[in-house]
Design a protein around this motif. Structure first.
Motif, PDB file in Angstrom:
ATOM      1  N   GLN A   8      14.656 -15.168 -34.818  1.00 58.00           N
ATOM      2  CA  GLN A   8      15.646 -15.074 -33.759  1.00 58.00           C
ATOM      3  C   GLN A   8      16.875 -14.306 -34.231  1.00 58.00           C
ATOM      4  N   THR A   9      17.198 -14.395 -35.519  1.00 57.84           N
ATOM      5  CA  THR A   9      18.362 -13.678 -36.064  1.00 57.84           C
ATOM      6  C   THR A   9      18.199 -12.173 -35.882  1.00 57.84           C
TER       7      THR A   9
ATOM      8  N   LYS B 259      16.144 -10.666 -33.784  1.00 54.64           N
ATOM      9  CA  LYS B 259      16.106 -10.374 -32.355  1.00 54.64           C
ATOM     10  C   LYS B 259      17.522 -10.311 -31.774  1.00 54.64           C
ATOM     11  N   ASP B 260      18.373 -11.261 -32.124  1.00 51.92           N
ATOM     12  CA  ASP B 260      19.748 -11.269 -31.609  1.00 51.92           C
ATOM     13  C   ASP B 260      20.502 -10.005 -32.031  1.00 51.92           C
ATOM     14  N   ARG B 261      20.327  -9.616 -33.300  1.00 53.17           N
ATOM     15  CA  ARG B 261      21.014  -8.419 -33.803  1.00 53.17           C
ATOM     16  C   ARG B 261      20.507  -7.167 -33.085  1.00 53.17           C
TER      17      ARG B 261
ATOM     18  N   GLU C 118      19.257  -7.043 -30.067  1.00 52.82           N
ATOM     19  CA  GLU C 118      19.715  -7.056 -28.677  1.00 52.82           C
ATOM     20  C   GLU C 118      21.203  -6.716 -28.573  1.00 52.82           C
ATOM     21  N   ARG C 119      22.005  -7.133 -29.544  1.00 55.17           N
ATOM     22  CA  ARG C 119      23.417  -6.728 -29.545  1.00 55.17           C
ATOM     23  C   ARG C 119      23.540  -5.222 -29.739  1.00 55.17           C
TER      24      ARG C 119
ATOM     25  N   TYR D  63      11.931  -5.894 -32.748  1.00 51.10           N
ATOM     26  CA  TYR D  63      12.310  -7.045 -33.571  1.00 51.10           C
ATOM     27  C   TYR D  63      11.087  -7.861 -33.985  1.00 51.10           C
TER      28      TYR D  63
END
Length: 347
Positions: free
Chosen positions: A136-137, A139-141, A143-144, A178
């Protein structure tokens, strides 16, 4: 061919790794899963993925395509599924692509995704898959990064060795990878973490320099001396440098087309677990390519085919280049410089 485990016990050993990777891609009970392999694929990957999918309650099976003549002879390095295979993949909820070349940058690939089928590309050795388990880390990066990229209009690359390349992004959409094929119609590649966009191909102007230590794909080699590519009206008109420049130009002239001289995509890596030197130590078993492309804060640029990213450039070739000493700016605002994030909103 990648390094192949010789014991059947290896399949049982990697089932838990594959099960976790499939969970990250939302493979669940009742889904129809197809594993697409060829005769040169790692022989334990397909059965291990079938077992992992069944552990999650999915209906799963694999099929194997002969590589020789079907794929190896096309010189493009892409999988070439037979029509019946394509129709079966269109009916699936999820496809695991463990073929030697992969389906990316092909019309078949896009047709399968258009039906809503999710595709996860898996090719790296098991130790790299474990170390770069989708998270998830990442993926979050990623998406940002897309959110930051989305409204930008101008991309500018510079470096101390002379890169000064400007291109118009215009209204082109940004995308990311990701390592999870977790939404309808999504393709991803386990081990990848990056953000990229296509640009208005004819707007690319200036010089792009690969510095010593940068990576030139598909040769999977670190550049030994500066390689300069001069773009005019979106076309790479000439190449200057040592043997890598000769090799690149020879590849484009003999196996490419005009589209191979146009920019495909540009962006940056977000995988902080990636090691830049893996390619140099693991090239013998085809490891490190995805990892090197995704390294945290590097600049990744490609020339050639980009229609899978909603670009407008058709080509027989797609050539990635990874940069460690380059600065990327969006509309005059710095994002990364020499693998350090200057914009903390995407770090």
């Amino acid at each position: 061919m990648i390094r192949l485990p010789i014991s059947h016990d290896s399949a049982a050993d990697i089932i838990p790794i594959f099960r976790e990777g499939l969970k990250q891609s939302n493979v669940r009970a009742g889904e129809k899963v197809v594993v697409y392999a060829d005769s040169f694929s790692n022989p334990v990957y397909a059965p291990a993925f079938v077992a992992a999918a069944r552990d999650l309650g999915a209906e799963a099976f694999s099929f194997i395509q002969p590589l020789i003549n079907a794929d190896a002879s096309n010189r493009l390095g892409r999988a070439n599924p037979q029509p019946l295979m394509i129709e079966l993949m269109k009916l699936a909820d999820f496809v695991v692509d463990v073929t030697t070349g992969g389906m990316l940058y092909s019309n078949d690939h896009e047709a399968i995704l258009a039906t809503g089928t999710r595709i996860l590309r898996v090719h790296e050795p098991e130790d790299i898959l474990l170390r770069l388990m989708p998270s998830q880390t990442i993926k979050d990066r990623a998406e940002r990064g897309v959110a930051r990229y989305q409204n930008a209009k101008v991309v500018h690359l510079t470096s101390k060795d002379g890169t000064d390349l400007v291109m118009q992004k215009g209204s082109r959409l940004a995308s990311n990878q990701y390592g999870m094929a977790d939404t309808v119609g999504r393709w991803d590649h386990w081990g990848t973490g990056l953000v990229c966009t296509t640009v208005e191909e004819e707007t690319v102007e200036g010089v792009l320099v690969l510095s010593p230590g940068d990576v030139l794909f598909p040769f999977e080699r670190y550049v030994t001396q500066p390689l300069k590519i001069y773009f005019e009206k979106g076309i790479a008109q000439r190449f200057e440098g040592g043997r890598e420049a000769v090799m690149l130009e020879h590849l484009i002239v003999n196996r490419g087309d005009e589209g191979a001289r146009r920019l495909s995509h540009v962006g940056w890596g977000v995988e902080d677990r990636g090691a830049w030197d893996t390619l140099s130590m693991r090239n013998w078993d085809k490891a490190g390519g995805v990892e090197t492309r995704s390294c945290y804060g590097n600049v990744l640029l490609a020339i050639g085919e980009n229609r899978d990213l909603m670009g407008q450039n058709a080509s027989r070739l797609h050539i990635d280049m990874a940069f460690r000493q380059t600065r990327l700016e969006l509309d005059g605002e710095p994002i990364v410089d020499c693998c350090k994030f200057l914009d903390q909103s995407v770090a």
